[in-house]
Design a protein around this motif. Structure first.
Motif, PDB file in Angstrom:
ATOM      1  N   HIS A  21      32.404  36.995  40.544  1.00 42.28           N
ATOM      2  CA  HIS A  21      31.860  37.882  41.425  1.00 42.28           C
ATOM      3  C   HIS A  21      33.159  39.291  42.058  1.00 42.28           C
ATOM      4  O   HIS A  21      33.359  38.982  43.453  1.00 42.28           O
ATOM      5  CB  HIS A  21      31.302  37.333  42.808  1.00 42.28           C
ATOM      6  CG  HIS A  21      29.815  36.264  42.730  1.00 42.28           C
ATOM      7  ND1 HIS A  21      28.785  37.119  41.898  1.00 42.28           N
ATOM      8  CD2 HIS A  21      30.350  35.275  42.241  1.00 42.28           C
ATOM      9  CE1 HIS A  21      27.760  36.292  41.357  1.00 42.28           C
ATOM     10  NE2 HIS A  21      28.700  34.585  41.751  1.00 42.28           N
ATOM     11  N   ALA A  22      33.210  39.360  41.538  1.00 41.79           N
ATOM     12  CA  ALA A  22      34.583  40.499  41.613  1.00 41.79           C
ATOM     13  C   ALA A  22      36.126  40.365  41.344  1.00 41.79           C
ATOM     14  O   ALA A  22      36.621  40.426  43.062  1.00 41.79           O
ATOM     15  CB  ALA A  22      34.264  41.705  43.186  1.00 41.79           C
ATOM     16  N   LEU A  23      36.510  39.490  40.369  1.00 40.75           N
ATOM     17  CA  LEU A  23      37.773  39.010  40.190  1.00 40.75           C
ATOM     18  C   LEU A  23      38.864  40.148  40.907  1.00 40.75           C
ATOM     19  O   LEU A  23      39.978  39.802  41.740  1.00 40.75           O
ATOM     20  CB  LEU A  23      38.119  38.068  39.713  1.00 40.75           C
ATOM     21  CG  LEU A  23      39.374  38.051  39.358  1.00 40.75           C
ATOM     22  CD1 LEU A  23      40.041  36.599  39.524  1.00 40.75           C
ATOM     23  CD2 LEU A  23      39.860  37.258  37.204  1.00 40.75           C
ATOM     24  N   ARG A  30      40.356  39.023  50.105  1.00 37.81           N
ATOM     25  CA  ARG A  30      39.596  38.695  49.278  1.00 37.81           C
ATOM     26  C   ARG A  30      40.363  38.217  47.922  1.00 37.81           C
ATOM     27  O   ARG A  30      39.984  37.074  46.806  1.00 37.81           O
ATOM     28  CB  ARG A  30      38.335  39.632  48.786  1.00 37.81           C
ATOM     29  CG  ARG A  30      37.909  39.077  50.938  1.00 37.81           C
ATOM     30  CD  ARG A  30      36.378  40.057  50.890  1.00 37.81           C
ATOM     31  NE  ARG A  30      35.339  39.492  49.477  1.00 37.81           N
ATOM     32  CZ  ARG A  30      34.306  40.091  49.093  1.00 37.81           C
ATOM     33  NH1 ARG A  30      33.977  41.379  49.533  1.00 37.81           N
ATOM     34  NH2 ARG A  30      33.178  39.363  48.113  1.00 37.81           N
ATOM     35  N   PHE A  31      41.383  39.474  47.546  1.00 35.87           N
ATOM     36  CA  PHE A  31      41.438  39.788  45.596  1.00 35.87           C
ATOM     37  C   PHE A  31      43.157  37.774  45.466  1.00 35.87           C
ATOM     38  O   PHE A  31      42.975  37.359  45.422  1.00 35.87           O
ATOM     39  CB  PHE A  31      42.433  40.803  46.081  1.00 35.87           C
ATOM     40  CG  PHE A  31      43.102  40.765  44.136  1.00 35.87           C
ATOM     41  CD1 PHE A  31      42.216  40.734  43.278  1.00 35.87           C
ATOM     42  CD2 PHE A  31      45.011  40.502  44.491  1.00 35.87           C
ATOM     43  CE1 PHE A  31      43.865  40.167  41.953  1.00 35.87           C
ATOM     44  CE2 PHE A  31      46.009  40.489  43.870  1.00 35.87           C
ATOM     45  CZ  PHE A  31      45.115  40.499  42.480  1.00 35.87           C
ATOM     46  N   LEU A  32      44.063  37.988  46.797  1.00 38.26           N
ATOM     47  CA  LEU A  32      44.529  36.758  46.777  1.00 38.26           C
ATOM     48  C   LEU A  32      44.044  35.055  46.720  1.00 38.26           C
ATOM     49  O   LEU A  32      44.320  34.630  47.073  1.00 38.26           O
ATOM     50  CB  LEU A  32      45.801  37.140  48.084  1.00 38.26           C
ATOM     51  CG  LEU A  32      46.201  38.613  47.813  1.00 38.26           C
ATOM     52  CD1 LEU A  32      47.174  38.762  49.600  1.00 38.26           C
ATOM     53  CD2 LEU A  32      47.249  38.394  46.739  1.00 38.26           C
ATOM     54  N   ARG A  33      42.375  35.719  47.858  1.00 38.65           N
ATOM     55  CA  ARG A  33      42.297  34.297  47.303  1.00 38.65           C
ATOM     56  C   ARG A  33      41.648  33.577  45.634  1.00 38.65           C
ATOM     57  O   ARG A  33      41.250  32.529  45.651  1.00 38.65           O
ATOM     58  CB  ARG A  33      40.527  34.443  48.646  1.00 38.65           C
ATOM     59  CG  ARG A  33      41.035  34.106  49.972  1.00 38.65           C
ATOM     60  CD  ARG A  33      39.679  33.363  51.275  1.00 38.65           C
ATOM     61  NE  ARG A  33      39.143  34.862  50.798  1.00 38.65           N
ATOM     62  CZ  ARG A  33      38.877  35.519  51.976  1.00 38.65           C
ATOM     63  NH1 ARG A  33      39.976  35.867  52.368  1.00 38.65           N
ATOM     64  NH2 ARG A  33      38.313  36.629  51.972  1.00 38.65           N
ATOM     65  N   LYS A  34      40.990  35.193  45.491  1.00 40.57           N
ATOM     66  CA  LYS A  34      39.899  34.102  44.418  1.00 40.57           C
ATOM     67  C   LYS A  34      41.429  34.399  43.124  1.00 40.57           C
ATOM     68  O   LYS A  34      41.436  33.640  42.300  1.00 40.57           O
ATOM     69  CB  LYS A  34      39.223  36.018  43.697  1.00 40.57           C
ATOM     70  CG  LYS A  34      38.096  36.055  44.238  1.00 40.57           C
ATOM     71  CD  LYS A  34      37.466  37.059  44.151  1.00 40.57           C
ATOM     72  CE  LYS A  34      36.029  37.720  45.406  1.00 40.57           C
ATOM     73  NZ  LYS A  34      35.121  36.742  44.516  1.00 40.57           N
ATOM     74  N   MET A  35      42.697  35.042  43.520  1.00 41.83           N
ATOM     75  CA  MET A  35      43.286  34.658  42.516  1.00 41.83           C
ATOM     76  C   MET A  35      44.534  33.415  42.542  1.00 41.83           C
ATOM     77  O   MET A  35      44.753  32.860  41.621  1.00 41.83           O
ATOM     78  CB  MET A  35      44.819  35.461  42.890  1.00 41.83           C
ATOM     79  CG  MET A  35      44.882  36.983  42.461  1.00 41.83           C
ATOM     80  SD  MET A  35      44.566  37.782  40.348  1.00 41.83           S
ATOM     81  CE  MET A  35      45.585  36.946  39.825  1.00 41.83           C
ATOM     82  N   GLY A  36      43.799  32.769  43.786  1.00 39.42           N
ATOM     83  CA  GLY A  36      44.036  31.557  43.941  1.00 39.42           C
ATOM     84  C   GLY A  36      43.597  30.847  43.045  1.00 39.42           C
ATOM     85  O   GLY A  36      43.869  29.373  42.442  1.00 39.42           O
ATOM     86  N   GLU A  52      32.471  39.167  35.454  1.00 40.33           N
ATOM     87  CA  GLU A  52      32.049  40.203  36.853  1.00 40.33           C
ATOM     88  C   GLU A  52      33.712  39.934  37.370  1.00 40.33           C
ATOM     89  O   GLU A  52      33.972  39.935  38.496  1.00 40.33           O
ATOM     90  CB  GLU A  52      31.828  39.491  37.881  1.00 40.33           C
ATOM     91  CG  GLU A  52      29.804  39.103  37.931  1.00 40.33           C
ATOM     92  CD  GLU A  52      29.533  39.525  39.349  1.00 40.33           C
ATOM     93  OE1 GLU A  52      28.995  40.172  39.775  1.00 40.33           O
ATOM     94  OE2 GLU A  52      28.049  38.532  39.145  1.00 40.33           O
ATOM     95  N   ALA A  53      34.206  40.745  36.757  1.00 45.72           N
ATOM     96  CA  ALA A  53      35.813  41.216  36.991  1.00 45.72           C
ATOM     97  C   ALA A  53      35.990  41.867  37.450  1.00 45.72           C
ATOM     98  O   ALA A  53      36.604  42.059  38.575  1.00 45.72           O
ATOM     99  CB  ALA A  53      36.323  41.184  35.431  1.00 45.72           C
ATOM    100  N   HIS A  54      34.441  42.733  37.418  1.00 46.38           N
ATOM    101  CA  HIS A  54      35.328  44.595  38.148  1.00 46.38           C
ATOM    102  C   HIS A  54      36.404  45.398  38.324  1.00 46.38           C
ATOM    103  O   HIS A  54      37.200  45.330  39.410  1.00 46.38           O
ATOM    104  CB  HIS A  54      34.538  43.829  39.541  1.00 46.38           C
ATOM    105  CG  HIS A  54      33.486  43.464  39.832  1.00 46.38           C
ATOM    106  ND1 HIS A  54      32.416  43.919  41.025  1.00 46.38           N
ATOM    107  CD2 HIS A  54      32.061  43.348  38.904  1.00 46.38           C
ATOM    108  CE1 HIS A  54      31.599  43.066  41.194  1.00 46.38           C
ATOM    109  NE2 HIS A  54      31.363  42.971  40.227  1.00 46.38           N
ATOM    110  N   ALA A  55      36.356  45.649  37.075  1.00 46.03           N
ATOM    111  CA  ALA A  55      38.149  46.593  36.467  1.00 46.03           C
ATOM    112  C   ALA A  55      37.641  46.952  35.803  1.00 46.03           C
ATOM    113  O   ALA A  55      36.697  46.883  34.783  1.00 46.03           O
ATOM    114  CB  ALA A  55      39.022  45.333  36.245  1.00 46.03           C
ATOM    115  N   SER A  56      38.924  48.032  35.718  1.00 44.81           N
ATOM    116  CA  SER A  56      39.190  48.700  34.243  1.00 44.81           C
ATOM    117  C   SER A  56      40.216  47.928  33.774  1.00 44.81           C
ATOM    118  O   SER A  56      40.161  47.050  33.802  1.00 44.81           O
ATOM    119  CB  SER A  56      39.604  50.127  34.799  1.00 44.81           C
ATOM    120  OG  SER A  56      41.377  49.796  34.777  1.00 44.81           O
ATOM    121  N   GLU A  57      40.329  48.137  32.278  1.00 46.02           N
ATOM    122  CA  GLU A  57      41.420  47.613  31.016  1.00 46.02           C
ATOM    123  C   GLU A  57      42.684  47.160  31.637  1.00 46.02           C
ATOM    124  O   GLU A  57      43.394  46.817  31.622  1.00 46.02           O
ATOM    125  CB  GLU A  57      41.273  47.731  30.223  1.00 46.02           C
ATOM    126  CG  GLU A  57      41.813  47.174  29.069  1.00 46.02           C
ATOM    127  CD  GLU A  57      41.839  47.408  27.337  1.00 46.02           C
ATOM    128  OE1 GLU A  57      42.362  46.985  26.633  1.00 46.02           O
ATOM    129  OE2 GLU A  57      40.098  48.226  27.248  1.00 46.02           O
TER     130      GLU A  57
END
Length: 186
Positions: A21-23, A30-36, A52-57
């Motif tokens: 859900h938006a890694l 939120r990004f740091l929590r997901k990275m953990g 749902e990476a929600h990012a460009s390459e």
């Protein structure tokens, strides 16, 4: 997929899937929590499929550069940064050659062949959302072909279907997490 000969055991292959859900969310906390969570999962796995990476390459390569030291990262980012994107992490230590990828649906369905010494794993990463009936027919035919390969060659081919399938059992209905009353039987 059938019995395996004891003389050709499969290597241990630890796989999992996670709809993040938006890694790669832009909100730093939120990004740091997901990275953990991502790093904890990767510490114990050989293959991790993310939906749902929600990012460009480019964002994947720049924001996951530490993980790329130990994992090959397959990207299928799709057209919408805000809705889709698949990632597949394959631990470099277990991969024995080049990965082969086919993106069946941008940001939604990827098939990756991962060579493992004299064996190969066929990994499907599927996020079942906004996939047309025509696309599903093509995907189903390809999965059936892969299953037939695994059945014919059980000591050298393994088939893994990973992802967020968004399927409900007969008689069930969708539960909205925004409405907690749906979580408790009445």
């Amino acid at each position: 997929t059938g019995p395996r000969s004891p003389s050709t055991p499969w290597p241990s292959l630890r796989c999992a899937t996670w709809n993040a859900h938006a890694l790669l969310i832009r909100d730093q906390a939120r990004f740091l929590r997901k990275m953990g969570v991502l790093r904890k999962l990767l510490s114990t796995l050989d293959i991790l499929a993310i939906q749902e990476a929600h990012a460009s390459e480019e964002e994947v390569l720049s924001r996951l550069h530490m993980e790329a030291r130990h994992f090959i990262i397959v990207t299928n980012v799709g057209a919408s940064r805000g809705r889709d994107g698949l990632l597949l992490f394959a631990r470099r230590k277990v991969v024995s050659g080049a990965l082969f990828n086919k993106h069946f649906v941008p940001g939604r369905v990827t098939r990756t062949v991962v060579p493992l010494k004299e064996k190969r794993a066929i990994i499907w990463n599927i996020h079942n959302d906004s996939i047309s009936h025509h696309e599903w027919k093509s995907i189903a035919m390809a999965i059936k072909r892969d299953r037939a390969k695994a059945v014919r060659n059980p000591t050298s081919v393994i088939l893994c279907l990973l992802g967020d399938f968004n399927l409900m059992a007969d008689g069930e209905s969708a539960i909205r997490l925004s409405d907690p009353s749906g979580l408790v039987p009445t």
